[in-house]
Scaffold this motif. Sequence first.
Motif, PDB file in Angstrom:
ATOM      1  N   ILE A  22      22.185  39.904  -1.004  1.00 47.12           N
ATOM      2  CA  ILE A  22      23.089  40.693  -1.290  1.00 47.12           C
ATOM      3  C   ILE A  22      23.423  41.531   0.009  1.00 47.12           C
ATOM      4  CG2 ILE A  22      23.566  43.020  -2.348  1.00 47.12           C
ATOM      5  CD1 ILE A  22      22.182  41.885  -4.648  1.00 47.12           C
ATOM      6  N   ALA A  23      22.445  41.772   0.883  1.00 45.98           N
ATOM      7  CA  ALA A  23      22.606  42.695   2.186  1.00 45.98           C
ATOM      8  C   ALA A  23      23.281  41.618   3.017  1.00 45.98           C
ATOM      9  CB  ALA A  23      21.315  42.863   2.767  1.00 45.98           C
ATOM     10  N   THR A  79      25.411  30.628  -0.406  1.00 46.44           N
ATOM     11  CA  THR A  79      24.169  31.100   0.364  1.00 46.44           C
ATOM     12  C   THR A  79      23.510  32.173  -0.207  1.00 46.44           C
ATOM     13  OG1 THR A  79      25.384  30.066   2.197  1.00 46.44           O
ATOM     14  CG2 THR A  79      22.986  31.316   2.590  1.00 46.44           C
ATOM     15  N   GLY A  80      24.195  33.352  -0.357  1.00 46.86           N
ATOM     16  CA  GLY A  80      23.560  34.674  -0.600  1.00 46.86           C
ATOM     17  C   GLY A  80      22.801  34.656  -1.850  1.00 46.86           C
ATOM     18  N   MET A  81      23.428  34.095  -3.003  1.00 49.61           N
ATOM     19  CA  MET A  81      22.951  34.178  -4.176  1.00 49.61           C
ATOM     20  C   MET A  81      21.381  33.456  -4.129  1.00 49.61           C
ATOM     21  SD  MET A  81      25.282  31.615  -6.345  1.00 49.61           S
ATOM     22  CE  MET A  81      24.711  31.675  -7.958  1.00 49.61           C
ATOM     23  N   TRP A  82      21.110  32.469  -3.394  1.00 55.14           N
ATOM     24  CA  TRP A  82      19.964  31.721  -3.239  1.00 55.14           C
ATOM     25  C   TRP A  82      19.022  32.374  -2.311  1.00 55.14           C
ATOM     26  CZ3 TRP A  82      20.916  29.876  -7.647  1.00 55.14           C
ATOM     27  CH2 TRP A  82      21.861  29.026  -7.896  1.00 55.14           C
ATOM     28  N   GLU A  83      19.313  33.537  -1.629  1.00 52.40           N
ATOM     29  CA  GLU A  83      18.443  34.200  -0.961  1.00 52.40           C
ATOM     30  C   GLU A  83      17.962  35.121  -1.631  1.00 52.40           C
ATOM     31  OE1 GLU A  83      20.550  33.632   3.436  1.00 52.40           O
ATOM     32  OE2 GLU A  83      21.334  35.549   2.284  1.00 52.40           O
ATOM     33  N   ASN A  84      16.880  34.984  -2.489  1.00 55.78           N
ATOM     34  CA  ASN A  84      16.656  35.590  -3.587  1.00 55.78           C
ATOM     35  C   ASN A  84      15.110  35.004  -4.211  1.00 55.78           C
ATOM     36  OD1 ASN A  84      16.677  37.351  -6.090  1.00 55.78           O
ATOM     37  ND2 ASN A  84      18.804  36.351  -6.779  1.00 55.78           N
ATOM     38  N   PHE A 114      27.192  33.866 -11.666  1.00 53.08           N
ATOM     39  CA  PHE A 114      26.379  33.899 -10.674  1.00 53.08           C
ATOM     40  C   PHE A 114      24.925  34.169 -11.514  1.00 53.08           C
ATOM     41  CE2 PHE A 114      29.591  35.811  -7.691  1.00 53.08           C
ATOM     42  CZ  PHE A 114      29.933  34.525  -7.267  1.00 53.08           C
ATOM     43  N   ALA A 115      24.991  35.147 -12.252  1.00 51.48           N
ATOM     44  CA  ALA A 115      23.597  35.397 -13.108  1.00 51.48           C
ATOM     45  C   ALA A 115      23.020  34.384 -13.773  1.00 51.48           C
ATOM     46  CB  ALA A 115      23.789  36.560 -14.120  1.00 51.48           C
ATOM     47  N   GLY A 116      23.900  33.481 -14.528  1.00 49.28           N
ATOM     48  CA  GLY A 116      23.418  32.446 -15.291  1.00 49.28           C
ATOM     49  C   GLY A 116      22.610  31.512 -14.398  1.00 49.28           C
ATOM     50  N   PRO A 117      23.191  30.891 -13.130  1.00 49.24           N
ATOM     51  CA  PRO A 117      22.776  29.976 -12.276  1.00 49.24           C
ATOM     52  C   PRO A 117      21.409  30.320 -11.711  1.00 49.24           C
ATOM     53  CG  PRO A 117      25.204  29.468 -12.228  1.00 49.24           C
ATOM     54  CD  PRO A 117      24.905  30.752 -12.954  1.00 49.24           C
ATOM     55  N   ILE A 118      21.363  31.599 -11.323  1.00 45.72           N
ATOM     56  CA  ILE A 118      20.157  32.330 -10.775  1.00 45.72           C
ATOM     57  C   ILE A 118      19.052  32.247 -11.737  1.00 45.72           C
ATOM     58  CG2 ILE A 118      19.349  34.540 -10.029  1.00 45.72           C
ATOM     59  CD1 ILE A 118      21.771  34.980  -8.723  1.00 45.72           C
ATOM     60  N   CYS A 119      19.273  32.587 -12.989  1.00 43.99           N
ATOM     61  CA  CYS A 119      18.056  32.536 -13.953  1.00 43.99           C
ATOM     62  C   CYS A 119      17.755  31.111 -14.348  1.00 43.99           C
ATOM     63  CB  CYS A 119      18.633  33.367 -15.292  1.00 43.99           C
ATOM     64  SG  CYS A 119      18.854  34.782 -15.202  1.00 43.99           S
ATOM     65  N   GLU A 120      18.620  30.051 -14.017  1.00 40.03           N
ATOM     66  CA  GLU A 120      18.258  28.626 -14.392  1.00 40.03           C
ATOM     67  C   GLU A 120      17.555  28.146 -13.151  1.00 40.03           C
ATOM     68  OE1 GLU A 120      18.481  26.694 -16.595  1.00 40.03           O
ATOM     69  OE2 GLU A 120      20.065  27.292 -17.746  1.00 40.03           O
ATOM     70  N   ARG A 121      18.024  28.408 -11.693  1.00 43.48           N
ATOM     71  CA  ARG A 121      17.242  28.101 -10.568  1.00 43.48           C
ATOM     72  C   ARG A 121      16.051  28.698 -10.397  1.00 43.48           C
ATOM     73  NH1 ARG A 121      18.490  27.053  -4.792  1.00 43.48           N
ATOM     74  NH2 ARG A 121      20.435  25.903  -5.425  1.00 43.48           N
ATOM     75  N   PHE A 122      15.798  30.073 -10.958  1.00 38.66           N
ATOM     76  CA  PHE A 122      14.358  30.652 -10.589  1.00 38.66           C
ATOM     77  C   PHE A 122      13.607  30.491 -11.851  1.00 38.66           C
ATOM     78  CE2 PHE A 122      16.940  32.395  -7.081  1.00 38.66           C
ATOM     79  CZ  PHE A 122      16.419  32.057  -6.187  1.00 38.66           C
TER      80      PHE A 122
END
Length: 244
Positions: A22-23, A79-84, A114-122
């Motif tokens: 995010i930053a 890029t940023g959504m995966w810096e998590n 974005f939220a859905g893919p992040i929850c899937e990836r992690f």
Amino acid sequence: MTPAPLVLLDLDGTLTDSYPGIAASARVAFTTLGLPVPGDAALRRFVGPPVVESFPRLGVPPERVPEAVAAYRGYFRTTGMWENSVYDGITEQLRTLRDAGVRLAVATSKPEVFAGPICERFGLAPLLEGVFGAPPDHVPSSKATVVAAALDALRPAGAVLMVGDREHDVHGARANGVDCLGVAWGYAQSGELRGAGAFAVVDHVDGLAAAVLAALDRPAPPGAQPGGVVSGSPRPGEAPTTGT
């Protein structure tokens, strides 16, 4: 039989440490607009609220907010959504809640796309009944509308509780008649959660499941570990009100 309770979980600052991405996305946006880039302390305020609200608070002229959001999203979606990363211990805490018969879903101000893919990836998605987030940026939204959408889709028959790390989580939950349990490992400023009306604040990740189950007046499953310290006074035997 008592209906299963539902716990709505914020994402950024509650389940995941999303600040790095995010930053970085915010820095790209300020640089693209030719504006001074805020320091880390200011950029931490980006985590949680919708970015369309955060940019004006950090000095972006209202007429340039769409430009800032476009630059932010351009970096974030590639890029940023995966810096998590998921906070250590969160997955185990969610499994404990599931084992105790608690329904779980994410309710976040982050766009749902974005939220859905992040929850899937992690690896969080298998533990959740749904991931609810904000609509596209041109559609007005708030934490209250996201919580309302989650309640409408999941139609809980039992108690409902929100868990989040920022004041807008508390306000969005209360707008729907739902109590909010705060977490201290996220991005709130000192006193923010209690000042907003969170009935308690969990100090450590390893105390999350125990605090939620205490608030819902449900026993922990066999083998569950006791939690950490909770600031405040969860009300034993008093389930939070529902939003329906």
